[in-house]
Design a protein around this motif. Sequence first.
Motif, short mmCIF file in Angstrom:
data_model
loop_
_atom_site.label_atom_id
_atom_site.label_comp_id
_atom_site.label_asym_id
_atom_site.label_seq_id
_atom_site.Cartn_x
_atom_site.Cartn_y
_atom_site.Cartn_z
N GLY A 255 0.81 -1.21 0.00
CA GLY A 255 0.00 0.00 0.00
C GLY A 255 0.84 1.25 0.00
O GLY A 255 2.04 1.23 0.30
N ILE A 256 0.18 2.35 -0.34
CA ILE A 256 0.81 3.68 -0.29
C ILE A 256 -0.12 4.61 0.48
O ILE A 256 -1.34 4.45 0.47
CB ILE A 256 1.10 4.23 -1.69
CG1 ILE A 256 -0.17 4.27 -2.54
CG2 ILE A 256 2.18 3.42 -2.38
CD1 ILE A 256 0.02 4.92 -3.89
N TYR A 279 4.16 0.67 2.25
CA TYR A 279 4.39 -0.51 3.09
C TYR A 279 4.16 -1.77 2.28
O TYR A 279 3.47 -1.77 1.25
CB TYR A 279 3.49 -0.48 4.33
CG TYR A 279 2.01 -0.48 4.03
CD1 TYR A 279 1.27 -1.67 3.91
CD2 TYR A 279 1.31 0.73 3.85
CE1 TYR A 279 -0.08 -1.65 3.63
CE2 TYR A 279 -0.04 0.75 3.58
CZ TYR A 279 -0.73 -0.44 3.46
OH TYR A 279 -2.08 -0.44 3.19
N PHE A 280 4.75 -2.84 2.77
CA PHE A 280 4.65 -4.14 2.12
C PHE A 280 4.63 -5.20 3.21
O PHE A 280 5.32 -5.06 4.24
CB PHE A 280 5.85 -4.36 1.18
CG PHE A 280 5.92 -5.74 0.59
CD1 PHE A 280 5.18 -6.07 -0.53
CD2 PHE A 280 6.73 -6.71 1.16
CE1 PHE A 280 5.24 -7.35 -1.08
CE2 PHE A 280 6.79 -7.98 0.62
CZ PHE A 280 6.05 -8.30 -0.50
N GLY A 281 3.84 -6.26 3.03
CA GLY A 281 3.77 -7.26 4.08
C GLY A 281 3.28 -8.61 3.60
O GLY A 281 2.86 -8.79 2.45
N HIS A 282 3.31 -9.54 4.54
CA HIS A 282 2.90 -10.91 4.27
C HIS A 282 2.17 -11.44 5.49
O HIS A 282 2.55 -11.18 6.63
CB HIS A 282 4.14 -11.77 3.99
CG HIS A 282 3.82 -13.24 3.88
ND1 HIS A 282 3.81 -14.08 4.98
CD2 HIS A 282 3.51 -14.02 2.80
CE1 HIS A 282 3.50 -15.31 4.58
NE2 HIS A 282 3.33 -15.29 3.27
N LEU A 295 6.67 -4.18 6.55
CA LEU A 295 7.77 -3.23 6.51
C LEU A 295 7.27 -1.96 5.85
O LEU A 295 6.64 -2.01 4.78
CB LEU A 295 8.95 -3.81 5.73
CG LEU A 295 10.17 -2.90 5.54
CD1 LEU A 295 10.82 -2.59 6.89
CD2 LEU A 295 11.18 -3.56 4.60
N ALA A 296 7.52 -0.81 6.46
CA ALA A 296 7.04 0.47 5.94
C ALA A 296 8.16 1.49 5.92
O ALA A 296 9.07 1.47 6.78
CB ALA A 296 5.88 0.98 6.79
N PHE A 297 8.11 2.41 4.95
CA PHE A 297 9.03 3.53 4.86
C PHE A 297 8.20 4.82 4.81
O PHE A 297 7.28 4.93 4.00
CB PHE A 297 9.91 3.42 3.60
CG PHE A 297 10.85 2.25 3.63
CD1 PHE A 297 12.10 2.35 4.20
CD2 PHE A 297 10.46 1.02 3.09
CE1 PHE A 297 12.97 1.27 4.22
CE2 PHE A 297 11.30 -0.07 3.11
CZ PHE A 297 12.57 0.06 3.68
N PHE A 298 8.55 5.78 5.66
CA PHE A 298 7.77 7.01 5.76
C PHE A 298 8.68 8.22 5.82
O PHE A 298 9.80 8.16 6.35
CB PHE A 298 6.89 7.00 7.02
CG PHE A 298 5.49 6.51 6.75
CD1 PHE A 298 4.45 7.41 6.58
CD2 PHE A 298 5.23 5.16 6.65
CE1 PHE A 298 3.16 6.96 6.33
CE2 PHE A 298 3.96 4.69 6.41
CZ PHE A 298 2.91 5.60 6.25
N GLU A 299 8.16 9.32 5.25
CA GLU A 299 8.78 10.63 5.42
C GLU A 299 7.73 11.59 5.95
O GLU A 299 6.64 11.70 5.40
CB GLU A 299 9.36 11.16 4.11
CG GLU A 299 9.99 12.54 4.27
CD GLU A 299 10.76 13.00 3.05
OE1 GLU A 299 11.81 12.37 2.76
OE2 GLU A 299 10.31 13.95 2.38
#
Length: 539
Positions: A255-256, A279-282, A295-299
């Motif tokens: 997702g975004i 983010y991306f997950g299982h 796992l997510a990346f944020f600014e």
Amino acid sequence: MISRIPHRSSLVLLILFFCGIINGYSQEKYRQGTVSYISGDNIYVKFETTAGIENGDTLFVFKEQAYIPALVVQHQSSISCLCTALGDLTFKTSDLIFNREKSLPKSDVIPVIAEQELPEKDVSQQVLTATEPTNQKKNTPDFSGKLRLSSYSNFSNVSDDMHRFRYTFSALASNVSGSNLSAETYISFTHKLNEWDVVKENLNDALKIYSLALRYDFTESTSLWLGRKINPHVANVGAVDGIQFEYDFKNFYAGIIAGSRPDYYDYGYNFDLFEYGAYFGHSRKVEHGFVQSSLAFFEQRNAGNVDRRFAYFQHTNSAVKNLNLFTSFEIDLYKLENNQPKNTLSLTSLYLSANYRFSRQLSLFASYDNRKNVIYYETFRNITDEILQQASRQGVRVRMNFRPINYLIVSASAGTRFSENDPRPTKTVNGFVTWSRLPGINASLSLSGNLMQTSYLDGQVYGARLSKDLIDGKLYSMLYYRWVDFNYVNSLSSLKQHIGEIDFSYRFNKNFYFSVNFEATIQEKDIFNRLYLSLRKNF
């Protein structure tokens, strides 16, 4: 805020070791229950019937489109389970809890009996959001909601009386009129008697919108959220005011997110706090539970400037029988050094927990918590509960639950925390003994003791709690007494209190509840009284 942890690659790799993806499917049915009361480490969950639930069984919450292990049953009656939590999950009254149903012979089925509504004591244990639909078929319209009217009054012989009123509304509308459109909301409005000018000055101080969002499902695997919502895949980020798009494929999801964060001071809308991320997950069911990773990346920005850039990871694992693991951490990827931007790699938040059930009688829980402090926008805690919560949340903690005989549960926990800024470490020791079915009166008795040493006080709190159904399924009562002794180490002052509490909860029918909670605190010549009234209507 807590101090940062020096980056260690080996530590991160050790955490990632838990993230193996394990195959396996099972077709199970789940029955639904709700959290009815929270007392210390004990969480009470009510079901229409507990037939088939055994001591040591795992109960689940529904998140990330999967059932996540959440609670371990310590004892059960015909309609209620006494549980302890797994991992770092937090709960509030009325949370939905699920049990994996087993096949039962007809002779084991117990008639459905309604249970009492218990009073809401802390409305901000976690931000309240609507629950995702679970067993509902696609495009089947459904609506559920709750309206609660409550008052909270303080009376004392040393200060003016204070009366606070709170109105909350939560609702979930799925597939409106058979369409692909759904909506959820959780809103509260709070004000004090004769202080309406304060509301007029800043409406956001009184009005708290925790969730207000629309969802549109383009397909069974593609959805879009618009509005304010906490995304369960990245719950640590908090509520987002904006757009959230998600795509599911097989056992994976991605997702975004783009929008802004709520205001720091009043939880209102603040579009200067722009943020975006992905983010991306299982998530996969396995023989003994679930394995889930994300796992997510944020600014995050503030008035156009980079405020924070970070990665967030969380993992739940119950692949091994009787063992539940949970971990989450944040790594900052950006910082300002001498007013110059710099890419960095700094572990700023870490939580690890493990719960192992040796047998139906014995289980052990251990955790390490080095996360940031929690901000509560609304809370009804007294000073004793607040000190206990602050002293026991962070650091290393171990808890043991033991059931030597039927109806008797013994729980003991200990924890420690040390910060470079603290003059001495914080240490806590807690114990609970619960006899859930007292002979003769068919009541539940709990005895508790809490010993603590913090950077500024030595304290001890002892308590006894007696609860009973006065009228089965209709009228519930509870008596609670605590003795508090706090001694402040940097002065000669001390705080000694006697706290008495009484609850009555009445269930008019399936959807209509009323509760009364009265608490008296005696402190030398001073007496502080608190009265909490609540009226709830379910739709």
